[in-house]
Design a protein around this motif. Structure first.
Motif, PDB file in Angstrom:
ATOM      1  N   ALA A   1       0.830  -1.209   0.000  1.00  0.00           N
ATOM      2  CA  ALA A   1       0.000   0.000   0.000  1.00  0.00           C
ATOM      3  C   ALA A   1       0.865   1.260   0.000  1.00  0.00           C
ATOM      4  N   LEU A   2       1.890   1.266   0.814  1.00  0.00           N
ATOM      5  CA  LEU A   2       2.788   2.422   0.864  1.00  0.00           C
ATOM      6  C   LEU A   2       3.560   2.562  -0.447  1.00  0.00           C
ATOM      7  N   ALA A   3       4.020   1.443  -0.999  1.00  0.00           N
ATOM      8  CA  ALA A   3       4.775   1.476  -2.254  1.00  0.00           C
ATOM      9  C   ALA A   3       3.931   2.019  -3.399  1.00  0.00           C
ATOM     10  N   ILE A   4       2.665   1.668  -3.458  1.00  0.00           N
ATOM     11  CA  ILE A   4       1.777   2.176  -4.505  1.00  0.00           C
ATOM     12  C   ILE A   4       1.688   3.694  -4.425  1.00  0.00           C
ATOM     13  N   ARG A   5       1.531   4.210  -3.219  1.00  0.00           N
ATOM     14  CA  ARG A   5       1.418   5.662  -3.054  1.00  0.00           C
ATOM     15  C   ARG A   5       2.743   6.368  -3.362  1.00  0.00           C
ATOM     16  N   LEU A   6       3.830   5.774  -2.930  1.00  0.00           N
ATOM     17  CA  LEU A   6       5.124   6.378  -3.212  1.00  0.00           C
ATOM     18  C   LEU A   6       5.441   6.330  -4.705  1.00  0.00           C
ATOM     19  N   LYS A   7       5.055   5.237  -5.353  1.00  0.00           N
ATOM     20  CA  LYS A   7       5.275   5.140  -6.797  1.00  0.00           C
ATOM     21  C   LYS A   7       4.463   6.202  -7.537  1.00  0.00           C
ATOM     22  N   ALA A   8       3.247   6.452  -7.070  1.00  0.00           N
ATOM     23  CA  ALA A   8       2.415   7.488  -7.694  1.00  0.00           C
ATOM     24  C   ALA A   8       3.052   8.866  -7.523  1.00  0.00           C
ATOM     25  N   LEU A   9       3.717   9.073  -6.418  1.00  0.00           N
ATOM     26  CA  LEU A   9       4.359  10.368  -6.154  1.00  0.00           C
ATOM     27  C   LEU A   9       5.742  10.492  -6.784  1.00  0.00           C
ATOM     28  N   ALA A  10       6.289   9.393  -7.270  1.00  0.00           N
ATOM     29  CA  ALA A  10       7.663   9.385  -7.763  1.00  0.00           C
ATOM     30  C   ALA A  10       7.772   9.947  -9.176  1.00  0.00           C
ATOM     31  N   ASP A  11       7.186  11.096  -9.385  1.00  0.00           N
ATOM     32  CA  ASP A  11       7.253  11.779 -10.672  1.00  0.00           C
ATOM     33  C   ASP A  11       7.204  13.275 -10.400  1.00  0.00           C
ATOM     34  N   PRO A  12       8.135  14.040 -10.933  1.00  0.00           N
ATOM     35  CA  PRO A  12       8.159  15.483 -10.646  1.00  0.00           C
ATOM     36  C   PRO A  12       6.872  16.204 -11.033  1.00  0.00           C
ATOM     37  N   ALA A  13       6.272  15.839 -12.158  1.00  0.00           N
ATOM     38  CA  ALA A  13       5.024  16.499 -12.580  1.00  0.00           C
ATOM     39  C   ALA A  13       3.901  16.199 -11.594  1.00  0.00           C
ATOM     40  N   ARG A  14       3.830  14.973 -11.113  1.00  0.00           N
ATOM     41  CA  ARG A  14       2.775  14.611 -10.148  1.00  0.00           C
ATOM     42  C   ARG A  14       2.972  15.349  -8.833  1.00  0.00           C
ATOM     43  N   LEU A  15       4.205  15.479  -8.408  1.00  0.00           N
ATOM     44  CA  LEU A  15       4.463  16.245  -7.190  1.00  0.00           C
ATOM     45  C   LEU A  15       4.072  17.708  -7.369  1.00  0.00           C
ATOM     46  N   GLN A  16       4.374  18.270  -8.540  1.00  0.00           N
ATOM     47  CA  GLN A  16       3.981  19.658  -8.808  1.00  0.00           C
ATOM     48  C   GLN A  16       2.462  19.802  -8.824  1.00  0.00           C
ATOM     49  N   LEU A  17       1.787  18.859  -9.456  1.00  0.00           N
ATOM     50  CA  LEU A  17       0.321  18.919  -9.514  1.00  0.00           C
ATOM     51  C   LEU A  17      -0.286  18.802  -8.126  1.00  0.00           C
ATOM     52  N   LEU A  18       0.205  17.859  -7.332  1.00  0.00           N
ATOM     53  CA  LEU A  18      -0.311  17.688  -5.978  1.00  0.00           C
ATOM     54  C   LEU A  18      -0.054  18.934  -5.142  1.00  0.00           C
ATOM     55  N   ALA A  19       1.140  19.493  -5.253  1.00  0.00           N
ATOM     56  CA  ALA A  19       1.464  20.712  -4.505  1.00  0.00           C
ATOM     57  C   ALA A  19       0.540  21.857  -4.919  1.00  0.00           C
ATOM     58  N   TYR A  20       0.276  21.983  -6.213  1.00  0.00           N
ATOM     59  CA  TYR A  20      -0.613  23.034  -6.697  1.00  0.00           C
ATOM     60  C   TYR A  20      -2.024  22.854  -6.146  1.00  0.00           C
ATOM     61  N   ILE A  21      -2.530  21.634  -6.206  1.00  0.00           N
ATOM     62  CA  ILE A  21      -3.885  21.352  -5.708  1.00  0.00           C
ATOM     63  C   ILE A  21      -3.976  21.653  -4.217  1.00  0.00           C
ATOM     64  N   LEU A  22      -3.010  21.199  -3.455  1.00  0.00           N
ATOM     65  CA  LEU A  22      -3.050  21.405  -2.002  1.00  0.00           C
ATOM     66  C   LEU A  22      -2.875  22.866  -1.621  1.00  0.00           C
ATOM     67  N   ASP A  23      -2.304  23.669  -2.513  1.00  0.00           N
ATOM     68  CA  ASP A  23      -2.092  25.087  -2.245  1.00  0.00           C
ATOM     69  C   ASP A  23      -3.332  25.931  -2.532  1.00  0.00           C
ATOM     70  N   GLN A  24      -4.320  25.347  -3.199  1.00  0.00           N
ATOM     71  CA  GLN A  24      -5.541  26.085  -3.529  1.00  0.00           C
ATOM     72  C   GLN A  24      -6.421  26.215  -2.282  1.00  0.00           C
ATOM     73  N   PRO A  25      -7.236  27.281  -2.219  1.00  0.00           N
ATOM     74  CA  PRO A  25      -8.055  27.515  -1.015  1.00  0.00           C
ATOM     75  C   PRO A  25      -8.899  26.319  -0.574  1.00  0.00           C
ATOM     76  N   ALA A  26      -9.541  25.624  -1.499  1.00  0.00           N
ATOM     77  CA  ALA A  26     -10.368  24.468  -1.127  1.00  0.00           C
ATOM     78  C   ALA A  26      -9.625  23.156  -1.365  1.00  0.00           C
ATOM     79  N   GLN A  27      -8.320  23.236  -1.596  1.00  0.00           N
ATOM     80  CA  GLN A  27      -7.486  22.083  -1.918  1.00  0.00           C
ATOM     81  C   GLN A  27      -8.066  21.293  -3.089  1.00  0.00           C
TER      82      GLN A  27
END
Length: 119
Positions: free
Chosen positions: A32-58
């Motif tokens: 379960a942890l590996a699946i999530r880490l693999k999903a995050l193991a891409d610079p574009a995905r990290l940028q997208l997640l950071a952008y989403i979490l930075d929005q007022p309603a996330q």
């Protein structure tokens, strides 16, 4: 055959002791942890997640995210679907637009699993 991830070089010193001070991580939790880490193991995905979490309603519309990462909308949608499949995002269609929202509990679970007493 899966495509290998590019090698990211980081030569900065590590100040934390190695993980493994507790009991052995069982296979189900490791997968379960590996699946999530693999999903995050891409610079574009990290940028997208950071952008989403930075929005007022996330949450953010796919139409606004392609320029953020300088990728095409289909490529951004692919990355967002990978994050959604791992449980880090949810999505909601509103008319012609799709909005992705972060799942704070899933993100905190990763942080908790990787937290060590550091320095």
């Amino acid at each position: 055959m899966p495509k290998p991830l590019p090698l990211l070089v980081d030569v900065s010193p590590i100040c934390c002791p190695p993980l493994g001070a507790g009991p052995l991580l069982d296979l189900d939790h490791a997968v379960a942890l590996a699946i999530r880490l693999k999903a995050l193991a891409d610079p574009a995905r990290l940028q997208l997640l950071a952008y989403i979490l930075d929005q007022p309603a996330q949450e953010a519309c796919t139409c606004n995210m392609a320029p953020i990462v300088k990728l095409s909308e289909p490529t951004v949608t692919h990355h967002l679907k990978k994050l959604e499949a791992s449980g880090l995002l949810t999505k909601e269609r509103r008319g012609m637009n799709v909005y992705y929202r972060g799942v704070p509990e899933a993100i905190h679970a990763i942080a908790t699993a990787l937290h060590v007493n550091c320095c």
